[in-house]
Design an enzyme around this catalytic site. Structure first.
Site, PDB file in Angstrom:
ATOM      1  N   ASN A 163      -1.341  -0.814   5.306  1.00  0.00           N
ATOM      2  CA  ASN A 163      -1.790   0.109   6.552  1.00  0.00           C
ATOM      3  C   ASN A 163      -3.158   0.553   6.380  1.00  0.00           C
ATOM      4  OD1 ASN A 163      -2.117   2.378   8.116  1.00  0.00           O
ATOM      5  ND2 ASN A 163      -0.797   3.819   6.919  1.00  0.00           N
ATOM      6  N   TRP A 164      -4.094  -0.111   7.344  1.00  0.00           N
ATOM      7  CA  TRP A 164      -5.734   0.238   7.068  1.00  0.00           C
ATOM      8  C   TRP A 164      -6.009   1.424   7.669  1.00  0.00           C
ATOM      9  CZ3 TRP A 164      -8.029  -4.916   9.452  1.00  0.00           C
ATOM     10  CH2 TRP A 164      -8.050  -5.858   8.450  1.00  0.00           C
ATOM     11  N   LYS A 165      -5.121   2.321   8.231  1.00  0.00           N
ATOM     12  CA  LYS A 165      -5.479   3.528   8.668  1.00  0.00           C
ATOM     13  C   LYS A 165      -6.885   3.583   9.581  1.00  0.00           C
ATOM     14  CE  LYS A 165      -2.856   5.384   4.694  1.00  0.00           C
ATOM     15  NZ  LYS A 165      -2.813   6.495   3.730  1.00  0.00           N
ATOM     16  N   HIS A 178       4.221   8.218   9.990  1.00  0.00           N
ATOM     17  CA  HIS A 178       3.479   8.411   8.843  1.00  0.00           C
ATOM     18  C   HIS A 178       3.208  10.069   8.308  1.00  0.00           C
ATOM     19  CE1 HIS A 178       0.408   7.723   5.775  1.00  0.00           C
ATOM     20  NE2 HIS A 178       0.791   6.710   5.659  1.00  0.00           N
ATOM     21  N   GLU A 199       7.688   7.423   1.347  1.00  0.00           N
ATOM     22  CA  GLU A 199       6.332   7.555   0.905  1.00  0.00           C
ATOM     23  C   GLU A 199       6.167   9.146   0.513  1.00  0.00           C
ATOM     24  OE1 GLU A 199       3.582   4.679   2.658  1.00  0.00           O
ATOM     25  OE2 GLU A 199       3.825   6.143   4.127  1.00  0.00           O
ATOM     26  N   GLY A 235      -2.525   8.079  -1.388  1.00  0.00           N
ATOM     27  CA  GLY A 235      -3.986   8.023  -1.351  1.00  0.00           C
ATOM     28  C   GLY A 235      -4.561   8.956  -2.830  1.00  0.00           C
ATOM     29  N   SER A 265       0.065   5.007  -3.284  1.00  0.00           N
ATOM     30  CA  SER A 265      -0.735   4.239  -4.298  1.00  0.00           C
ATOM     31  C   SER A 265      -0.329   2.773  -5.074  1.00  0.00           C
ATOM     32  CB  SER A 265      -0.880   5.529  -5.437  1.00  0.00           C
ATOM     33  OG  SER A 265      -1.764   6.575  -4.806  1.00  0.00           O
ATOM     34  N   GLY A 301      -1.878   1.175   1.242  1.00  0.00           N
ATOM     35  CA  GLY A 301      -2.740   1.931   2.322  1.00  0.00           C
ATOM     36  C   GLY A 301      -4.177   1.238   1.562  1.00  0.00           C
TER      37      GLY A 301
HETATM   38  P1  PGA Z   1      -2.085   4.549  -0.369  1.00  0.00           P
HETATM   39  O1  PGA Z   1      -1.505   4.998   1.062  1.00  0.00           O
HETATM   40  O2  PGA Z   1      -1.573   3.149  -0.698  1.00  0.00           O
HETATM   41  O3  PGA Z   1      -3.750   4.569  -0.172  1.00  0.00           O
HETATM   42  O4  PGA Z   1      -1.408   5.743  -1.320  1.00  0.00           O
HETATM   43  C1  PGA Z   1      -0.167   4.493   1.333  1.00  0.00           C
HETATM   44  C2  PGA Z   1       0.219   4.997   2.818  1.00  0.00           C
HETATM   45  O5  PGA Z   1      -0.493   5.933   3.131  1.00  0.00           O
HETATM   46  O6  PGA Z   1       0.971   4.362   3.397  1.00  0.00           O
END
Ligand code: PGA
Length: 221
Positions: free
Chosen positions: A11-13, A95, A144, A150, A181, A202
């Site tokens: 997930n690149w956001k 999300h 999640e 994050g 993470s 992410g």
């Molecule tokens: P992260 O994000 O791996 O940066 O914690 C995961 C997500 O938001 O799906």
């Protein structure tokens, strides 16, 4: 463990410009995988990502990060499932960043899943715990925990396995993955767990080398 189909969904956001998208795809052009590897860029980069995937012949699928709860029509700024269908196979819905920052509730999220499945897309429905409702049509569920997203502090593989076990009891037959993470360092701990069908990284998916490393770890298990 052997024979289990593993999902890695990046997930690149809201990250990357077009040059960075091109660089990322070129940097991973030698990956090989029999597992289900999906990358979810921003809407504006979906056509570019699709072209790069095809021309570089990558074993990779494309997903979107969101979809409109409405069908095509007069909904300024929205991207409808029927439009997305030209570009992607998967779509992330619910999300925690959308639930929190855009106040998306069950009503909206369930509509999004309906629109997505009507158009033939596969929804990846995110939940922060085992008590959050999941629409019946959902193809895949991502557990999640909000505090793990994050932060660099993932859930323990054991706890993620327990929560995912409960989700699977509630929603038999669903594919359920873990996100929060995940990196190339801890991915093997999660996917070795009995109930966990894959991961949703992410930040770690933004780096082509890190993402390739995750794919390579999974192929060795
Ligand atoms: P992260 O994000 O791996 O940066 O914690 C995961 C997500 O938001 O799906």
């Amino acid at each position: 463990m052997s024979g289990k189909q593993i999902y890695i969904i990046g997930n690149w956001k809201s990250n990357k410009n077009s040059q960075e998208v091109k660089d990322w795809f070129h940097a991973i052009k030698n990956i090989k995988s029999d597992h289900e590897i999906v990358v979810c860029p921003s809407f504006i980069h979906l056509p570019l990502a699709k072209i790069l995937c095809t021309t570089l012949n990558l074993p990779l699928k494309i997903g979107a990060q969101d979809v409109s709860p409405y069908s095509i029509g007069a909904y300024t700024g929205e991207v409808a499932a029927e439009q997305l269908k030209e570009m992607v196979e998967y779509v992330i819905i619910g999300h925690s960043e959308r639930r929190k920052n855009f106040k998306e509730d069950d009503n909206i999220l369930f509509e999004k899943v309906k629109r997505a499945t009507e158009a033939g897309l596969k929804p990846i429905f995110c939940v922060p715990d085992e008590n959050t409702s999941v629409p019946e049509e959902t193809h895949l569920i991502a557990y999640e925990p909000v505090w793990a997203i994050g932060t660099g502090k993932s859930d323990t593989p054991e706890n993620a396995n327990t929560v995912i076990g409960k989700i699977k009891q509630k929603y038999p037959g669903k594919i359920v993955i873990y996100g929060g993470s995940v990196t190339s360092k801890n991915i093997s701990l999660f996917i070795s767990m009995e109930n966990i069908d894959g991961v949703l990284p992410g930040k770690a998916s933004l780096d082509a080398m890190e993402f390739s490393q995750m794919i390579s770890v999974v192929s060795q298990i």
